[in-house]
Design a protein around this motif. Structure first.
Motif, PDB file in Angstrom:
ATOM      1  N   ALA A  83      15.087  -0.794   8.536  1.00 56.12           N
ATOM      2  CA  ALA A  83      13.805  -1.303   8.054  1.00 56.12           C
ATOM      3  C   ALA A  83      12.855  -0.166   7.690  1.00 56.12           C
ATOM      4  CB  ALA A  83      13.154  -2.172   9.131  1.00 56.12           C
ATOM      5  N   VAL A  84      11.975  -0.457   6.748  1.00 54.42           N
ATOM      6  CA  VAL A  84      10.961   0.502   6.331  1.00 54.42           C
ATOM      7  C   VAL A  84       9.613  -0.229   6.319  1.00 54.42           C
ATOM      8  CG1 VAL A  84      10.166   1.935   4.416  1.00 54.42           C
ATOM      9  CG2 VAL A  84      12.593   1.768   4.883  1.00 54.42           C
ATOM     10  N   PRO A  85       8.577   0.367   6.939  1.00 54.60           N
ATOM     11  CA  PRO A  85       7.272  -0.278   6.857  1.00 54.60           C
ATOM     12  C   PRO A  85       6.653  -0.088   5.475  1.00 54.60           C
ATOM     13  CG  PRO A  85       7.095   1.770   8.087  1.00 54.60           C
ATOM     14  CD  PRO A  85       8.550   1.594   7.765  1.00 54.60           C
ATOM     15  N   VAL A  86       5.971  -1.126   4.994  1.00 50.43           N
ATOM     16  CA  VAL A  86       5.173  -0.997   3.776  1.00 50.43           C
ATOM     17  C   VAL A  86       3.768  -0.619   4.254  1.00 50.43           C
ATOM     18  CG1 VAL A  86       4.360  -2.156   1.691  1.00 50.43           C
ATOM     19  CG2 VAL A  86       6.520  -2.879   2.767  1.00 50.43           C
ATOM     20  N   VAL A  87       3.237   0.474   3.700  1.00 50.69           N
ATOM     21  CA  VAL A  87       1.961   0.982   4.226  1.00 50.69           C
ATOM     22  C   VAL A  87       0.919   1.182   3.130  1.00 50.69           C
ATOM     23  CG1 VAL A  87       3.088   2.179   6.155  1.00 50.69           C
ATOM     24  CG2 VAL A  87       2.691   3.413   4.002  1.00 50.69           C
ATOM     25  N   ASN A  88      -0.340   1.194   3.572  1.00 48.37           N
ATOM     26  CA  ASN A  88      -1.474   1.648   2.754  1.00 48.37           C
ATOM     27  C   ASN A  88      -1.950   2.939   3.385  1.00 48.37           C
ATOM     28  OD1 ASN A  88      -1.732  -0.470   0.985  1.00 48.37           O
ATOM     29  ND2 ASN A  88      -3.106  -1.621   2.325  1.00 48.37           N
ATOM     30  N   ARG A  89      -2.202   3.944   2.561  1.00 46.75           N
ATOM     31  CA  ARG A  89      -2.723   5.179   3.139  1.00 46.75           C
ATOM     32  C   ARG A  89      -4.255   5.084   3.221  1.00 46.75           C
ATOM     33  NH1 ARG A  89      -0.870  10.579   3.363  1.00 46.75           N
ATOM     34  NH2 ARG A  89       0.782  10.325   1.855  1.00 46.75           N
ATOM     35  N   GLY A  90      -4.771   5.223   4.429  1.00 44.97           N
ATOM     36  CA  GLY A  90      -6.223   5.133   4.638  1.00 44.97           C
ATOM     37  C   GLY A  90      -6.900   6.437   4.238  1.00 44.97           C
ATOM     38  N   PRO A  91      -8.230   6.446   4.141  1.00 46.27           N
ATOM     39  CA  PRO A  91      -8.980   7.653   3.747  1.00 46.27           C
ATOM     40  C   PRO A  91      -8.785   8.791   4.748  1.00 46.27           C
ATOM     41  CG  PRO A  91     -10.472   5.818   4.297  1.00 46.27           C
ATOM     42  CD  PRO A  91      -9.091   5.286   4.375  1.00 46.27           C
TER      43      PRO A  91
END
Ligand code: ADP
Length: 217
Positions: A174-182
């Protein structure tokens, strides 16, 4: 895929005369409709033929190779990602095992106090920690997880096929889907798993891509 002689003949008939009913195709081949049914089902399933009620079979213009390749290349992570299951890094190994059973997933993502990705827990990580260990309730998952920065991640705009390659190259499920935060941390917004890919294969074979609203895995 290899077509049988009979399937080739059906395709020729539909190409020349479609839309055409199953009965008419059967007549032309001097076969019964029942004999032909499995062939028509296969040709429709793989996308060579389309079928419309009260109209009949028509030729889609697809060749065998086109269906998966052309569709797979254009799919993005966001169209197939499923909901991630996360635990906190202070949670115990016991809690993580419970979460894995309750949520029915094979991989958990671990977040820190700022709700940012800190690690990954696989089934075998938890099994290994459990072997001969009586202290599962007091042992935090942070001790046993695979931790940042060694986590393979993906983004929702990534091509699904690239993530598929990463699953194989890295030998992970599995691979997490991420958003990169500031602040540079990763917020976990989804997951792509081997199960996602298995479902995708079935969708492509069925040419039924809108199944993606369903939860996967
Ligand atoms: P299992 O360990 O149950 O066979 P995996 O093949 O997914 O499951 O995991 C193998 C190892 O890789 C585990 O130690 C796990 O923590 C780690 N791992 C799993 N997913 C990732 C990921 N996305 N990035 C980095 N490491 C991972």
């Amino acid at each position: 895929m290899e077509l049988t002689n009979r399937q080739e003949r059906i395709l020729e008939i539909v190409k020349g005369e479609g839309p055409i009913t199953g009965e008419k195709i059967a007549d032309k081949l001097s076969l019964t409709r029942a004999t032909l049914r499995p062939d028509l089902a296969i040709l429709t399933m793989v996308g060579f033929l389309g079928a419309r009620p009260r109209v009949g079979y028509y030729y889609t213009g697809k060749t065998g190779a086109e269906i998966p390749i052309e569709q797979l290349k254009t799919l993005k992570v966001k169209e197939y990602q499923s909901i991630p299951v996360v635990v906190n890094e202070s949670d115990s190994v016991y809690d993580a095992i419970s979460a894995m059973f309750l949520e029915d997933v094979g991989t958990l993502f671990v977040v820190n106090a700022d709700a940012k990705l800190a690690g990954v827990l696989s089934r075998k990580d938890l099994l290994r920690a459990s072997l001969g260990n009586q202290e599962l309730e007091s042992m935090p998952v942070s001790i046993i997880m695979t931790r940042m920065p060694n986590i393979t991640v993906c983004y929702k705009e990534d091509m699904l096929i690239e993530v598929c390659k990463r699953l194989i190259e890295k030998q992970i499920d599995a691979v997490p889907v991420v958003n990169r935060g500031p602040d540079g941390g990763y917020e976990v917004v989804g997951r792509i798993t081997k199960t996602t890919m298995t479902k995708l294969l079935v969708d492509v074979m069925n040419r039924d891509l809108p199944m993606k609203e369903e939860t996967h895995e």
